[in-house]
Design a protein around this motif. Structure first.
Motif, PDB file in Angstrom:
ATOM      1  N   ASN A 396       0.817  -1.220   0.000  1.00 36.69           N
ATOM      2  CA  ASN A 396       0.000   0.000   0.000  1.00 36.69           C
ATOM      3  C   ASN A 396       0.850   1.270   0.000  1.00 36.69           C
ATOM      4  O   ASN A 396       0.315   2.377   0.029  1.00 36.69           O
ATOM      5  CB  ASN A 396      -0.961   0.017   1.194  1.00 36.69           C
ATOM      6  CG  ASN A 396      -0.246   0.005   2.530  1.00 36.69           C
ATOM      7  OD1 ASN A 396       0.964  -0.209   2.588  1.00 36.69           O
ATOM      8  ND2 ASN A 396      -0.976   0.244   3.602  1.00 36.69           N
ATOM      9  N   GLU A 397       2.189   1.103  -0.037  1.00 38.62           N
ATOM     10  CA  GLU A 397       3.099   2.258  -0.103  1.00 38.62           C
ATOM     11  C   GLU A 397       3.858   2.325  -1.412  1.00 38.62           C
ATOM     12  O   GLU A 397       4.501   3.332  -1.698  1.00 38.62           O
ATOM     13  CB  GLU A 397       4.134   2.198   1.035  1.00 38.62           C
ATOM     14  CG  GLU A 397       3.620   2.558   2.397  1.00 38.62           C
ATOM     15  CD  GLU A 397       4.761   2.586   3.423  1.00 38.62           C
ATOM     16  OE1 GLU A 397       5.900   2.962   3.068  1.00 38.62           O
ATOM     17  OE2 GLU A 397       4.508   2.225   4.591  1.00 38.62           O
ATOM     18  N   ASP A 398       3.828   1.242  -2.196  1.00 38.01           N
ATOM     19  CA  ASP A 398       4.659   1.188  -3.400  1.00 38.01           C
ATOM     20  C   ASP A 398       4.094   2.145  -4.455  1.00 38.01           C
ATOM     21  O   ASP A 398       2.973   1.981  -4.931  1.00 38.01           O
ATOM     22  CB  ASP A 398       4.711  -0.239  -3.950  1.00 38.01           C
ATOM     23  CG  ASP A 398       5.850  -0.439  -4.929  1.00 38.01           C
ATOM     24  OD1 ASP A 398       6.021   0.417  -5.825  1.00 38.01           O
ATOM     25  OD2 ASP A 398       6.581  -1.444  -4.794  1.00 38.01           O
ATOM     26  N   LYS A 399       4.892   3.154  -4.811  1.00 35.89           N
ATOM     27  CA  LYS A 399       4.410   4.175  -5.753  1.00 35.89           C
ATOM     28  C   LYS A 399       4.626   3.785  -7.213  1.00 35.89           C
ATOM     29  O   LYS A 399       4.150   4.488  -8.119  1.00 35.89           O
ATOM     30  CB  LYS A 399       5.090   5.503  -5.468  1.00 35.89           C
ATOM     31  CG  LYS A 399       6.601   5.535  -5.691  1.00 35.89           C
ATOM     32  CD  LYS A 399       7.170   6.885  -5.266  1.00 35.89           C
ATOM     33  CE  LYS A 399       8.670   6.958  -5.497  1.00 35.89           C
ATOM     34  NZ  LYS A 399       9.245   8.237  -4.998  1.00 35.89           N
ATOM     35  N   THR A 400       5.320   2.655  -7.453  1.00 31.26           N
ATOM     36  CA  THR A 400       5.564   2.223  -8.829  1.00 31.26           C
ATOM     37  C   THR A 400       4.732   1.017  -9.227  1.00 31.26           C
ATOM     38  O   THR A 400       4.652   0.695 -10.414  1.00 31.26           O
ATOM     39  CB  THR A 400       7.051   1.884  -9.041  1.00 31.26           C
ATOM     40  OG1 THR A 400       7.391   0.732  -8.250  1.00 31.26           O
ATOM     41  CG2 THR A 400       7.936   3.054  -8.648  1.00 31.26           C
TER      42      THR A 400
END
Length: 659
Positions: A396-400
């Motif tokens: 839920n934090e991975d921006k890619t």
């Protein structure tokens, strides 16, 4: 052996205590690597009449003290294994009666507590009573400390045996403290003429219990060996690194929010008004824990312990991806004595039933059956979501990578074949995940590489097919997987399907891995400082590197929507806790960690969900269904209830809050 009381009178209670003090449990079976060490079953139950006349008899009594060690390699006997939210199973409970899982479903009670380790009970899986264990340790220490007894016992061996007994006595106290909080300190065995006041012992404040057990461990250190020299006969006996590791774990528990300044226990007092858990936070407890963890790490590394790496195989052609999975699994499953990471393997418990309870059915010629593949251990979807993305950050934090559609279908391509079968449609949640996800979990469409892989390669290996009309699906009464995720981590890769049956290679259950010590140190050091230091990062990164991930600093800076999270104490706390939950997944650690962090109200009050396992098509199967609505009552469920009867026969005791 179990002594039963026929009435509620104090005299019978006293008699039962005295009988316990003069008897010992029968010892359990053996492991080939330490056969003599566990060969401790006497013809008759050991008594004081002959227990300390000769070295051979005293040794049996020492090994009886060891025999109370928990059977943690058995998911039905490991108290923390199914008691939280990490593993679920079928409500049919076919051949799988788990007291821990019944606690997880809200069935704990004070009249007949489940997993009653305070006074024991007949229906417990192994019936182990830790106060009985402590009494046996006291009897051993008092008799072997008398130089006139066991005349053929040499001084150096006498000192070592006493040190082992002191460790075991401290350890059994700690196991009770972890369950019940404040407990009575049992420092000596009861004499035959003990009066009622001596029998009825009060609970000591928790901090006093901690100081007592840590003092016992400190006493034992000088006379314990640094490492086991006679590995054939003594592997599993206590060493300095083991004692230091347990000391660090005790101090970490004492420093954690459950026991360090918890306002929920403001009214938790004994009948004399003494506060049993200190409600004032003490930051110095974290410093003590970090210091102890570093000493334990240094001692373990000086003794030759290091993180496990799969050594490779010349018999099979496998990819680097599969080698990484075997490294991650092998840290747990490689045999004690051959695994450089296992500081302490439990000689009283081997992982046999655990493996086939976890194993999915992979061979159509082999039925789902006891000793083969029961596929009953089922992690909920939230556990699958807990693992990082392939970029080493929470999904839920991975921006890619976009995981907002994680329950939708996606088809695997050739580049993903070492994790998921090429051309197979499975949930997007199962793609782009870190190596520990694929090493720890099996799922519909996922690979399950092992020694007898078809074609002797991971290019053509076993595939889990989990839909209702498939080989690993929910089509056997009680012997099926409730959520659609299987525990792959605990199955040794040497498991093989033979012409007539299946074979599992067992292993002694690891109580302490070096990775656990690294995580303990990073956690305690972070909490003891105003902000994380490079040393905090370094010890987390040792584990991440072994798992095939980039450093905390690099991963968060590059891929996270919270790129500076690791630079703050609170942010790093979140990272360390998730790292610990991932690295020690399915080892019985999660339940105790979540409780000591005081996060059970948050995490054990969530719905347990899984795939729609009774459906035959991918479109129907990959629908999230609620398996159970779990609930946790705070502060009641943080501590075990003392059996109501025990409060009657010992009026000096007070019950834990909420029971």
């Amino acid at each position: 052996m179990k002594i039963k009381s026929d009435s509620n009178k104090i005299n019978n209670y006293k008699l039962r205590l005295l009988k316990y003090a003069f008897t010992a449990l029968l010892a359990i079976g053996s492991i080939s690597s330490c056969k003599k060490y566990l060969d401790i079953v006497p013809d008759n139950i050991a008594t004081l009449d002959n227990a300390f006349t000769l070295r051979s008899e005293a040794e049996k009594y020492l090994f009886t003290c060891y025999s109370f060690l928990p059977s943690d390699g058995d998911p039905l006997a490991n108290i923390g294994y199914m008691t939280g939210d990490e593993i679920w199973t079928s409500l049919d409970e076919r051949g799988f009666i788990s007291e821990g899982w019944r606690i997880a479903r809200g069935n704990q009670n004070a009249s007949e507590p489940l997993f009653n380790r305070w006074s024991g009970k007949d229906q417990a899986v192994d019936g182990k009573n830790f106060f009985q264990a402590i009494r046996n340790c006291n009897i051993f220490i008092e008799n072997v400390s008398d130089a006139s007894k066991v005349p053929d016992l040499q001084l150096d061996e006498r000192q070592r045996w006493l040190a082992e007994a002191k460790f075991l006595k401290a350890y059994y106290h700690f196991l009770l403290m972890r369950m019940y909080g404040p407990i009575p300190i049992i420092d000596k065995s009861l004499p035959i003429n003990a009066d009622q006041n001596e029998v009825q012992v009060k609970r000591a404040p928790f901090d006093e219990c901690v100081n007592y057990v840590v003092g016992l461990l400190d006493e034992s250190l000088a006379d314990l060996p640094q490492r086991i020299r006679d590995r054939t006969n003594e592997l599993g006996r206590i060493t300095q690194p083991i004692a230091l590791a347990i000391k660090a774990k005790i101090l970490l528990t004492a420093a954690s929010p459950l026991f360090n300044g918890n306002p929920d226990y403001a009214g938790f007092k004994d009948k004399d008004g003494i506060q049993l858990i200190n409600t004032t936070y003490d930051g110095n407890k974290w410093k003590k824990a970090s210091d102890a963890a570093k000493v334990a790490i240094d001692a373990a590394e000086a003794a030759g312990f290091r993180l496990y790496t799969f050594p490779g195989t010349t018999a099979l052609k496998i990819s680097d991806s599969t080698k990484r999975q075997l490294t991650i699994k092998g840290a747990l499953t490689e045999r004690f004595g051959q695994n450089p990471e296992v500081v302490w393997g439990n000689p009283n418990s081997v992982a046999s039933f655990l493996q086939y309870a976890a194993m999915p059915r992979l061979d159509a010629s082999k039925p789902v059956a006891v000793g083969q593949a029961l596929q009953q251990l089922a992690p909920p979807i939230k556990i699958a979501e807990m693992f990082y993305s392939k970029n080493g950050v929470p999904i839920n934090e991975d921006k890619t990578l976009d995981f907002t559609n994680r329950y939708s279908l996606r088809t695997a391509v050739k580049a993903e074949r070492f994790y998921i079968k090429e051309g197979y449609a499975t949930a997007r949640l199962n793609f782009d995940r870190e190596p520990r996800f694929y090493a720890d979990l099996a799922f519909d469409g996922g690979t399950f590489f092992k020694y007898d892989s078809p074609g002797n390669t991971d290019e053509n290996t076993y595939i889990v097919e989990g839909k209702s009309n498939q080989i690993s699906g929910a089509n056997n009464f009680g012997w099926y997987n409730e959520t659609g995720y299987f525990v792959k981590k605990v199955v040794d890769w040497n498991m093989a399907h033979t012409d007539n049956n299946v074979s599992y290679r067992t292993y002694a259950w690891p109580e302490i891995r070096l990775a656990d010590l690294y995580l303990m140190y990073a956690e305690a050091l972070n909490e003891s400082l105003g902000a994380p230091t490079q040393e905090v990062y370094d010890y987390i990164n040792k584990i991440r590197t072994r798992a095939g991930l980039n450093s905390v600093e690099s991963s968060w800076s590059t891929y996270s929507t919270s790129p500076t999270k690791y630079t703050t104490k609170d942010g790093m706390r979140q990272i360390i806790q998730q790292e610990r939950l991932i690295e020690l997944a399915f080892e019985g650690s999660r339940y105790w960690d979540i409780k000591r962090w005081k996060r059970a109200t948050e995490l054990f009050n969530q719905a347990v969900t899984g795939w729609s396992i009774y459906q035959p098509t991918a479109q129907e199967y990959y629908r999230v269904r609620t398996v159970y609505n779990q609930y946790f009552i705070s502060p009641r469920d943080y501590l075990w209830p003392i059996k109501a009867y025990d409060l009657t026969v010992n009026p000096k005791l007070v019950q834990n809050p909420g029971w």
